[in-house]
Write a protein that holds these residues in place. Structure first.
Motif, PDB file in Angstrom:
ATOM      1  N   ILE A   9       0.837  -1.201   0.000  1.00  0.00           N
ATOM      2  CA  ILE A   9       0.000   0.000   0.000  1.00  0.00           C
ATOM      3  C   ILE A   9       0.872   1.251   0.000  1.00  0.00           C
ATOM      4  O   ILE A   9       0.598   2.216  -0.722  1.00  0.00           O
ATOM      5  N   VAL A  10       1.958   1.220   0.781  1.00  0.00           N
ATOM      6  CA  VAL A  10       2.842   2.382   0.892  1.00  0.00           C
ATOM      7  C   VAL A  10       3.528   2.686  -0.441  1.00  0.00           C
ATOM      8  O   VAL A  10       3.693   3.852  -0.810  1.00  0.00           O
ATOM      9  N   PHE A  11       3.926   1.645  -1.192  1.00  0.00           N
ATOM     10  CA  PHE A  11       4.508   1.877  -2.514  1.00  0.00           C
ATOM     11  C   PHE A  11       3.488   2.573  -3.426  1.00  0.00           C
ATOM     12  O   PHE A  11       3.839   3.430  -4.239  1.00  0.00           O
ATOM     13  N   GLY A  12       2.227   2.200  -3.271  1.00  0.00           N
ATOM     14  CA  GLY A  12       1.174   2.875  -4.031  1.00  0.00           C
ATOM     15  C   GLY A  12       1.026   4.327  -3.630  1.00  0.00           C
ATOM     16  O   GLY A  12       0.732   5.190  -4.465  1.00  0.00           O
ATOM     17  N   TYR A  13       1.250   4.606  -2.334  1.00  0.00           N
ATOM     18  CA  TYR A  13       1.176   5.994  -1.862  1.00  0.00           C
ATOM     19  C   TYR A  13       2.071   6.912  -2.688  1.00  0.00           C
ATOM     20  O   TYR A  13       1.678   8.029  -3.047  1.00  0.00           O
ATOM     21  N   LEU A  14       3.302   6.469  -2.966  1.00  0.00           N
ATOM     22  CA  LEU A  14       4.263   7.314  -3.674  1.00  0.00           C
ATOM     23  C   LEU A  14       3.717   7.753  -5.027  1.00  0.00           C
ATOM     24  O   LEU A  14       3.815   8.931  -5.390  1.00  0.00           O
ATOM     25  N   PHE A  15       3.125   6.834  -5.764  1.00  0.00           N
ATOM     26  CA  PHE A  15       2.565   7.185  -7.067  1.00  0.00           C
ATOM     27  C   PHE A  15       1.358   8.105  -6.907  1.00  0.00           C
ATOM     28  O   PHE A  15       1.114   8.981  -7.730  1.00  0.00           O
ATOM     29  N   GLY A  16       0.623   7.915  -5.840  1.00  0.00           N
ATOM     30  CA  GLY A  16      -0.478   8.821  -5.562  1.00  0.00           C
ATOM     31  C   GLY A  16      -0.002  10.231  -5.290  1.00  0.00           C
ATOM     32  O   GLY A  16      -0.593  11.214  -5.747  1.00  0.00           O
ATOM     33  N   TYR A  17       1.109  10.348  -4.562  1.00  0.00           N
ATOM     34  CA  TYR A  17       1.661  11.674  -4.276  1.00  0.00           C
ATOM     35  C   TYR A  17       2.153  12.372  -5.538  1.00  0.00           C
ATOM     36  O   TYR A  17       2.097  13.603  -5.638  1.00  0.00           O
ATOM     37  N   LEU A  18       2.644  11.606  -6.506  1.00  0.00           N
ATOM     38  CA  LEU A  18       3.053  12.215  -7.780  1.00  0.00           C
ATOM     39  C   LEU A  18       1.848  12.813  -8.502  1.00  0.00           C
ATOM     40  O   LEU A  18       1.934  13.894  -9.108  1.00  0.00           O
ATOM     41  N   GLY A  45     -10.136  -5.401  -1.230  1.00  0.00           N
ATOM     42  CA  GLY A  45      -9.223  -4.738  -0.314  1.00  0.00           C
ATOM     43  C   GLY A  45      -9.505  -3.250  -0.404  1.00  0.00           C
ATOM     44  O   GLY A  45     -10.654  -2.817  -0.546  1.00  0.00           O
ATOM     45  N   TYR A  46      -8.439  -2.469  -0.424  1.00  0.00           N
ATOM     46  CA  TYR A  46      -8.623  -1.022  -0.440  1.00  0.00           C
ATOM     47  C   TYR A  46      -8.846  -0.474  -1.842  1.00  0.00           C
ATOM     48  O   TYR A  46      -9.051   0.721  -2.014  1.00  0.00           O
ATOM     49  N   LEU A  68      -8.913   2.616   7.104  1.00  0.00           N
ATOM     50  CA  LEU A  68      -8.787   2.551   5.648  1.00  0.00           C
ATOM     51  C   LEU A  68     -10.080   2.046   4.998  1.00  0.00           C
ATOM     52  O   LEU A  68     -10.410   2.448   3.884  1.00  0.00           O
ATOM     53  N   LEU A  69     -10.813   1.176   5.691  1.00  0.00           N
ATOM     54  CA  LEU A  69     -12.084   0.703   5.134  1.00  0.00           C
ATOM     55  C   LEU A  69     -13.097   1.837   5.060  1.00  0.00           C
ATOM     56  O   LEU A  69     -13.774   2.019   4.043  1.00  0.00           O
ATOM     57  N   VAL A  70     -13.200   2.617   6.133  1.00  0.00           N
ATOM     58  CA  VAL A  70     -14.121   3.756   6.130  1.00  0.00           C
ATOM     59  C   VAL A  70     -13.732   4.753   5.048  1.00  0.00           C
ATOM     60  O   VAL A  70     -14.581   5.306   4.350  1.00  0.00           O
ATOM     61  N   ALA A  71     -12.422   4.954   4.863  1.00  0.00           N
ATOM     62  CA  ALA A  71     -11.951   5.869   3.815  1.00  0.00           C
ATOM     63  C   ALA A  71     -12.383   5.403   2.437  1.00  0.00           C
ATOM     64  O   ALA A  71     -12.701   6.219   1.558  1.00  0.00           O
ATOM     65  N   SER A  72     -12.416   4.094   2.231  1.00  0.00           N
ATOM     66  CA  SER A  72     -12.841   3.559   0.930  1.00  0.00           C
ATOM     67  C   SER A  72     -14.286   3.933   0.618  1.00  0.00           C
ATOM     68  O   SER A  72     -14.648   4.115  -0.552  1.00  0.00           O
ATOM     69  N   SER A 117      -3.499  -4.074  -3.501  1.00  0.00           N
ATOM     70  CA  SER A 117      -2.948  -3.221  -2.445  1.00  0.00           C
ATOM     71  C   SER A 117      -2.274  -1.988  -3.032  1.00  0.00           C
ATOM     72  O   SER A 117      -2.443  -0.875  -2.527  1.00  0.00           O
ATOM     73  N   PHE A 118      -1.493  -2.179  -4.107  1.00  0.00           N
ATOM     74  CA  PHE A 118      -0.767  -1.064  -4.715  1.00  0.00           C
ATOM     75  C   PHE A 118      -1.739  -0.015  -5.264  1.00  0.00           C
ATOM     76  O   PHE A 118      -1.604   1.187  -4.983  1.00  0.00           O
ATOM     77  N   LEU A 119      -2.715  -0.463  -6.041  1.00  0.00           N
ATOM     78  CA  LEU A 119      -3.687   0.477  -6.598  1.00  0.00           C
ATOM     79  C   LEU A 119      -4.517   1.114  -5.487  1.00  0.00           C
ATOM     80  O   LEU A 119      -4.823   2.311  -5.528  1.00  0.00           O
ATOM     81  N   GLY A 120      -4.885   0.302  -4.491  1.00  0.00           N
ATOM     82  CA  GLY A 120      -5.626   0.851  -3.366  1.00  0.00           C
ATOM     83  C   GLY A 120      -4.825   1.927  -2.652  1.00  0.00           C
ATOM     84  O   GLY A 120      -5.342   2.994  -2.324  1.00  0.00           O
ATOM     85  N   GLY A 121      -3.525   1.669  -2.426  1.00  0.00           N
ATOM     86  CA  GLY A 121      -2.671   2.657  -1.781  1.00  0.00           C
ATOM     87  C   GLY A 121      -2.541   3.926  -2.588  1.00  0.00           C
ATOM     88  O   GLY A 121      -2.561   5.035  -2.035  1.00  0.00           O
ATOM     89  N   MET A 122      -2.390   3.774  -3.900  1.00  0.00           N
ATOM     90  CA  MET A 122      -2.260   4.942  -4.771  1.00  0.00           C
ATOM     91  C   MET A 122      -3.484   5.844  -4.666  1.00  0.00           C
ATOM     92  O   MET A 122      -3.369   7.067  -4.485  1.00  0.00           O
ATOM     93  N   PHE A 123      -4.655   5.236  -4.745  1.00  0.00           N
ATOM     94  CA  PHE A 123      -5.875   6.050  -4.720  1.00  0.00           C
ATOM     95  C   PHE A 123      -6.239   6.501  -3.304  1.00  0.00           C
ATOM     96  O   PHE A 123      -6.890   7.540  -3.144  1.00  0.00           O
ATOM     97  N   ILE A 124      -5.813   5.754  -2.294  1.00  0.00           N
ATOM     98  CA  ILE A 124      -6.003   6.222  -0.919  1.00  0.00           C
ATOM     99  C   ILE A 124      -5.190   7.492  -0.696  1.00  0.00           C
ATOM    100  O   ILE A 124      -5.649   8.454  -0.078  1.00  0.00           O
ATOM    101  N   ALA A 125      -3.951   7.514  -1.231  1.00  0.00           N
ATOM    102  CA  ALA A 125      -3.113   8.712  -1.100  1.00  0.00           C
ATOM    103  C   ALA A 125      -3.751   9.896  -1.816  1.00  0.00           C
ATOM    104  O   ALA A 125      -3.801  11.010  -1.287  1.00  0.00           O
TER     105      ALA A 125
END
Length: 496
Positions: free
Chosen positions: A76-85, A464-465, A407-411, A237-245
């Motif tokens: 999820i955290v690796f996805g965060y980075l792409f979300g921040y970009l 998942g997320y 994270l579930l509520v955020a979804s 997880s990766f895509l979920g992390g990206m869009f969560i970010a």
């Protein structure tokens, strides 16, 4: 570690915060409270946002999550980075170009007043619940290790926690938050690394011995590719992390309000990108701490705390730090780190919720100048009371691991925001604005049903997320249904 010692540490810590608040809150104008006069150094904002992004949930709940999910959170955290970009190069230029105070003003200019109010409402619900999750966790720890010994009710613990935040934010607002965040991040990271050092020393291990040990291998798996139906699968997880970010930072007034205090677009972008890289390192260290906590508890025969008959892995870190025989120093580091991590996100949340309510719902900037500051202060008190009530309710209904619940509520709650902003930025359609709130509610309901019945509908598939992506997509399709013919849209809104 005696309860009075813990309370004394908290008192000293808040005295330091009050000193910072005194110097940053001398000018208590709305311009300072909402925007920090747009003079914040980007590197101070970036460093402080490490603590704001992680919060008390990360400090306790992510280490506690290692037992059931190993290091899968890193996906999820690796996805965060792409979300921040995406945030840095798509959203930030839009916000700065439009010179917004609340980011949901974009929806007003793009679609109309109903979209504006709908977006602000979903943020409001999301941030109230998210901040309540974080503060509930901290209040629970304080209750378990301090106030239960003095027979003080949980409700009083919550009131005191919120009151302390209100005291040091009610004048300076986001300007105070920027500087207290930086201090709180220092305490949090120091506590993290100090705890790891102390436990490794207790086990007579080096860092390399930890990572090569058989015990660590039971917890250290990062990547999961085996079963796509599993919620921990890498792609999900990766895509979920990206869009969560994107949603929980880029479409969140709390996080973006910090960014919008930077002097210009470029500095704000540097802030977000540097944050993405730092969070990869810091989250990995938190997960390493989690593995170390479970290894030490197993070797020492220390049981995971049980509250009301439910095993609470979230409480393992405080249990070892305070009652684990590791010495008083680790207890001191833990208390300072926990309070720092918790309040670095909670103070910003109170400020952001106050800002959003004043700008998005009360239209405070168009009211009489003489009433604006007093109105803002009344709203700040009202938001504090609301937070108290929600946290107390969680005491009686929340059973899941807190980070998982968050994270579930955020979804669910950030999905309509994701759909609205995506539609507004990447299409040129106008919509029938008065129906937007219906689309958002229907999207939330359909997402919930999709999650509940996914195993029956999709041959055992478990969301998942990435549920956040599905939620945003449903909203996007709903907006297509209520679109009107293409019309020219102001370049100020979409031409970035």
């Amino acid at each position: 570690m005696k309860p009075i010692y813990i309370l004394s540490l908290i008192a000293i810590y808040f005295c330091i915060l009050l000193i910072i608040a005194y110097f940053t809150g001398k000018n208590d104008s709305n311009e300072t409270f909402f925007k920090a006069n747009k003079k914040s150094p980007w590197y101070i904002v970036a460093f402080g946002m490490v603590g704001a992004s992680l919060s008390g949930v990360t400090f306790i709940s992510i280490p506690g999550w290692v037992q059931s999910s190993q290091f899968s959170y890193m996906q999820i955290v690796f996805g965060y980075l792409f979300g921040y970009l995406v945030i840095a190069y798509v959203l930030i230029p839009i916000y700065y170009n439009m010179q917004v105070t609340s980011i949901y003003e974009f929806l007003k200019h793009r679609f109309g007043p109903t979209s504006h109010k709908t977006g602000a409402f979903f943020f409001f619900v999301s941030r109230v619940l998210g901040s309540a999750f974080r503060l509930f966790l901290v209040a629970s720890v304080l209750q378990y290790y301090i106030f239960d010994a003095w027979n003080i009710p949980f409700e009083i613990t919550v009131v005191l926690s919120i009151l302390l935040i209100w005291v040091y934010t009610f004048r300076g607002g986001i300007k105070t938050v920027i500087w207290t965040d930086a201090l709180q991040t220092i305490f949090m990271l120091f506590a993290l690394f100090a705890t790891i050092f102390i436990i490794l020393n207790k086990l007579n291990w080096s860092v390399s011995e930890l990572f090569t040990s058989a015990e660590f291998k039971n917890y250290g798996k990062i990547f999961f590719f085996d079963d796509f139906n599993n919620s921990k699968h890498f792609i999900k997880s990766f895509l979920g992390g990206m869009f969560i970010a994107i949603a929980m930072t880029g479409l969140d007034q709390d996080m973006m309000q910090r960014n919008l205090t930077c002097k210009n677009t470029k500095e704000s972008q540097w802030n977000v990108i540097s944050l993405g890289f730092v969070l990869i390192i810091v989250n990995f260290v938190f997960l390493t701490l989690g593995a170390l906590l479970f290894i030490y508890s197993e070797k020492s025969g220390i049981a995971i705390p049980v509250v009301d008959g439910v095993i609470k892995t979230d409480l393992l870190y405080p249990e070892l730090a305070i009652n684990g025989g590791l010495g008083i120093s680790i207890g001191i580091f833990f208390v300072l780190g926990l309070i720092a991590a918790a309040y670095s996100s909670a103070d910003g949340a109170l400020t952001a919720l106050t800002t959003s309510y004043c700008i998005d719902f009360l239209d405070i900037e168009n009211r009489e100048k003489s009433t604006q500051e007093s109105l803002r202060k009344k709203v700040h008190v009202g938001i504090s009371v609301l937070m108290i009530l929600v946290i107390i309710i969680f005491r009686y209904v929340l059973e899941e691991n807190v980070i998982s619940s968050l994270l579930l509520v955020a979804s669910y709650t950030y999905g309509p925001l994701l759909g609205l902003f995506t539609f507004g930025i990447f299409t040129k359609y106008r919509i029938k604005d008065k129906y937007v709130w219906i689309i958002a509610i229907v999207s939330l309901i359909l997402s919930y049903l999709l999650n509940v019945y996914s195993t029956r509908l999709f041959n055992g598939y478990v969301f998942g997320y990435e549920l956040l992506i599905a939620n945003g997509l449903i909203t996007f399709v709903g907006l297509l249904i209520i679109k009107t013919p293409k019309k020219e849209i102001s370049e100020k809104v979409i031409n970035q």
